[in-house]
Design a protein around this motif. Structure first.
Motif, PDB file in Angstrom:
ATOM      1  N   LEU A   2      91.691  76.917  48.920  1.00 45.67           N
ATOM      2  CA  LEU A   2      91.837  75.615  49.536  1.00 45.67           C
ATOM      3  C   LEU A   2      91.027  74.572  48.787  1.00 45.67           C
ATOM      4  N   THR A   3      91.507  73.353  48.792  1.00 46.94           N
ATOM      5  CA  THR A   3      90.853  72.260  48.101  1.00 46.94           C
ATOM      6  C   THR A   3      89.970  71.496  49.071  1.00 46.94           C
ATOM      7  N   ASP A  38      96.169  62.556  52.004  1.00 45.85           N
ATOM      8  CA  ASP A  38      97.403  62.373  51.244  1.00 45.85           C
ATOM      9  C   ASP A  38      98.481  62.068  52.273  1.00 45.85           C
ATOM     10  N   ASP A  98     105.371  70.264  45.487  1.00 47.98           N
ATOM     11  CA  ASP A  98     104.591  70.923  44.430  1.00 47.98           C
ATOM     12  C   ASP A  98     105.422  71.295  43.207  1.00 47.98           C
ATOM     13  N   ARG A 141      98.909  70.223  46.638  1.00 52.49           N
ATOM     14  CA  ARG A 141      97.521  69.977  47.019  1.00 52.49           C
ATOM     15  C   ARG A 141      97.305  68.481  47.139  1.00 52.49           C
ATOM     16  N   PRO A 142      96.455  68.035  48.026  1.00 52.22           N
ATOM     17  CA  PRO A 142      95.369  68.772  48.660  1.00 52.22           C
ATOM     18  C   PRO A 142      95.778  69.561  49.900  1.00 52.22           C
ATOM     19  N   TRP A 143      97.049  69.627  50.220  1.00 49.88           N
ATOM     20  CA  TRP A 143      97.503  70.429  51.349  1.00 49.88           C
ATOM     21  C   TRP A 143      97.669  71.880  50.918  1.00 49.88           C
ATOM     22  N   SER A 144      97.413  72.808  51.825  1.00 51.90           N
ATOM     23  CA  SER A 144      97.651  74.222  51.572  1.00 51.90           C
ATOM     24  C   SER A 144      98.504  74.763  52.718  1.00 51.90           C
ATOM     25  N   GLN A 189      94.409  70.727  55.331  1.00 52.67           N
ATOM     26  CA  GLN A 189      93.668  70.026  54.289  1.00 52.67           C
ATOM     27  C   GLN A 189      92.197  69.992  54.702  1.00 52.67           C
ATOM     28  N   GLU A 210      88.619  70.200  58.752  1.00 46.04           N
ATOM     29  CA  GLU A 210      89.907  70.686  58.289  1.00 46.04           C
ATOM     30  C   GLU A 210      90.968  70.263  59.295  1.00 46.04           C
TER      31      GLU A 210
END
Length: 188
Positions: free
Chosen positions: A5-6, A22, A28, A35-38, A72, A161
């Motif tokens: 994760l970022t 974001d 992607d 990213r920055p989402w996972s 995120q 988060e």
């Protein structure tokens, strides 16, 4: 999984707060969200498809795992002791084809940091709060509408988060996630 994760730093000034996430989900290049989402789901049996089209995130459930989500991570220290609001516009088509959900479909926040009780600080960073807002449990379609979650950031929070979670059958769509400062003087 945590290492993947970022961590995104929040700005120090309150004027910049509305732009910290974001806000236009970006693809992607492989059909998912950038990213920055996972993305993640419960366990390892593939049950969700995550895709992005023109800034709209789609989480579609196609099998039995009980939840799929995007998240995120942010640095919470500039907002420790303050009140924030996390808002995401949601729509979708939902059903109970996989049974009653064990987690709510909607948005949530996990706040991590040191416990205020000195006896627990030696344990290091831990979950301090996990507020959430749910769309409820229903079947049928939902037109675009904002879902809002107002929460206080504990004084010793170090990480924030944010999540968008799907736990019903069908498809959840999300757009325009944002985090705003509600009150800069709240002390939890």
């Amino acid at each position: 999984m945590l290492a993947a994760l970022t961590l995104v730093a929040l700005p120090a000034s309150a004027e910049d707060v509305p732009n910290i996430l974001d806000s236009g989900f970006e693809p992607d290049g492989r059909g998912g969200v950038a990213r920055p989402w996972s993305t993640s789901q419960h366990s390892d049996h593939p049950s969700y498809v995550f895709s992005v089209d023109d800034g709209v995130l789609s989480i579609r459930r196609f099998d039995f795992e009980p939840w799929g989500q995007v998240a995120q991570r942010l640095d919470a220290t500039p907002f420790a002791g303050k009140r924030l609001e996390f808002v995401v516009e949601l729509s979708g088509e939902f059903d109970l084809s996989y049974g009653e959900p064990i987690e709510p479909t909607g948005i949530s926040v996990v706040l991590r940091g040191l416990d205020e009780d000195i006896r627990y600080r030696m344990l290091g960073s831990q979950i301090l709060k996990t507020p959430y807002a749910s769309i409820g449990e229903f079947e049928g379609g939902m037109e675009w509408q904002p879902l809002s979650l107002v929460f206080d950031v504990p004084p010793l929070a170090t990480e924030l988060e944010v999540f968008v979670r799907m736990s019903l059958g069908g498809e959840l769509r999300a757009r325009n996630p944002r985090l705003t400062l509600v009150d800069p003087t709240v002390v939890d």
